[in-house]
Write a protein that holds these residues in place. Sequence first.
Motif, short mmCIF file in Angstrom:
data_model
loop_
_atom_site.label_atom_id
_atom_site.label_comp_id
_atom_site.label_asym_id
_atom_site.label_seq_id
_atom_site.Cartn_x
_atom_site.Cartn_y
_atom_site.Cartn_z
N LEU A 145 9.43 -8.45 10.90
CA LEU A 145 9.77 -7.03 10.92
C LEU A 145 8.85 -6.34 11.92
N ALA A 146 9.38 -5.34 12.59
CA ALA A 146 8.59 -4.54 13.53
C ALA A 146 8.31 -3.20 12.87
N SER A 147 7.03 -2.82 12.78
CA SER A 147 6.72 -1.54 12.15
C SER A 147 6.61 -0.40 13.16
N GLY A 148 6.58 -0.74 14.46
CA GLY A 148 6.51 0.30 15.48
C GLY A 148 7.77 1.16 15.42
N TYR A 149 7.60 2.46 15.50
CA TYR A 149 8.70 3.43 15.47
C TYR A 149 9.37 3.52 14.10
N VAL A 150 8.76 2.93 13.07
CA VAL A 150 9.29 2.99 11.71
C VAL A 150 8.33 3.83 10.88
N GLN A 151 8.87 4.77 10.13
CA GLN A 151 8.04 5.57 9.24
C GLN A 151 7.50 4.69 8.11
N PRO A 152 6.29 4.96 7.63
CA PRO A 152 5.71 4.12 6.58
C PRO A 152 6.61 3.88 5.37
N ASP A 153 7.24 4.92 4.85
CA ASP A 153 8.10 4.73 3.67
C ASP A 153 9.30 3.85 3.98
N ASP A 154 9.82 3.95 5.21
CA ASP A 154 10.93 3.09 5.62
C ASP A 154 10.47 1.63 5.75
N LEU A 155 9.24 1.45 6.23
CA LEU A 155 8.68 0.10 6.32
C LEU A 155 8.60 -0.54 4.94
N ARG A 156 8.14 0.22 3.97
CA ARG A 156 8.06 -0.30 2.60
C ARG A 156 9.43 -0.76 2.12
N GLN A 157 10.45 0.04 2.37
CA GLN A 157 11.81 -0.32 1.97
C GLN A 157 12.28 -1.59 2.68
N GLN A 158 11.98 -1.70 3.98
CA GLN A 158 12.39 -2.89 4.74
C GLN A 158 11.71 -4.14 4.19
N ILE A 159 10.43 -4.04 3.87
CA ILE A 159 9.71 -5.19 3.30
C ILE A 159 10.35 -5.61 2.00
N ARG A 160 10.67 -4.65 1.16
CA ARG A 160 11.29 -4.96 -0.12
C ARG A 160 12.67 -5.59 0.07
N GLN A 161 13.41 -5.14 1.08
CA GLN A 161 14.72 -5.74 1.36
C GLN A 161 14.57 -7.20 1.77
N VAL A 162 13.62 -7.48 2.65
CA VAL A 162 13.40 -8.87 3.07
C VAL A 162 13.07 -9.73 1.86
N LYS A 163 12.22 -9.24 0.99
CA LYS A 163 11.83 -9.99 -0.21
C LYS A 163 13.02 -10.25 -1.13
N GLN A 164 14.00 -9.35 -1.15
CA GLN A 164 15.20 -9.57 -1.96
C GLN A 164 16.11 -10.63 -1.34
N LEU A 165 16.02 -10.76 0.00
CA LEU A 165 16.92 -11.66 0.72
C LEU A 165 16.35 -13.05 0.96
N THR A 166 15.04 -13.22 0.81
CA THR A 166 14.43 -14.53 1.01
C THR A 166 13.19 -14.69 0.15
N SER A 167 12.94 -15.92 -0.23
CA SER A 167 11.70 -16.25 -0.94
C SER A 167 10.71 -16.90 0.02
N ARG A 168 11.09 -17.03 1.28
CA ARG A 168 10.24 -17.67 2.28
C ARG A 168 9.32 -16.65 2.94
N LEU A 169 8.33 -17.19 3.67
CA LEU A 169 7.37 -16.32 4.35
C LEU A 169 8.04 -15.56 5.50
N PHE A 170 7.50 -14.38 5.78
CA PHE A 170 7.91 -13.56 6.91
C PHE A 170 6.68 -12.79 7.36
N GLN A 171 6.79 -12.15 8.50
CA GLN A 171 5.66 -11.37 8.99
C GLN A 171 6.08 -9.94 9.29
#
Length: 147
Positions: A41-67
Amino acid sequence: MGDIKKLLQIEHGIIQAPMAGGAVTPQLAAAVSNYGGLGSLASGYVQPDDLRQQIRQVKQLTSRLFQVNVFVPEPIPDVKKEDVAFWEKRLPVWPEAHRMPSEEELWDDFERKINILLEEDVPIVSFTFACPNEQTIHHLKQKGIFL
């Protein structure tokens, strides 16, 4: 290549680029991780609250590592007031949403994002433009985050 694959717990030597500006979605990052690469995930140009939501979405879609990649602010160079005035007369008026944030705002955004990474237990973090200070590195490593 085997050592890095082992460290990142990936099957394929693929690290998806964390392209800021909307090219990367949680679905893409999760798909790359699910395939056996390292989704990003790229956090540049993303508001902090939106970043939190994106992280949570990735976690719902995979159990594997991501950065998550984070822009580290660099000092804004001093600019002469007369230079700014010169260009303000010649350039179109920019909407407030497109103005250059102050150095204080950049650092506040950075700190908020680092806190989100810690709170959301992001497994891997990378940085762009500069390295964070030792205190930030210490906090991330203390939480077990791979840098």
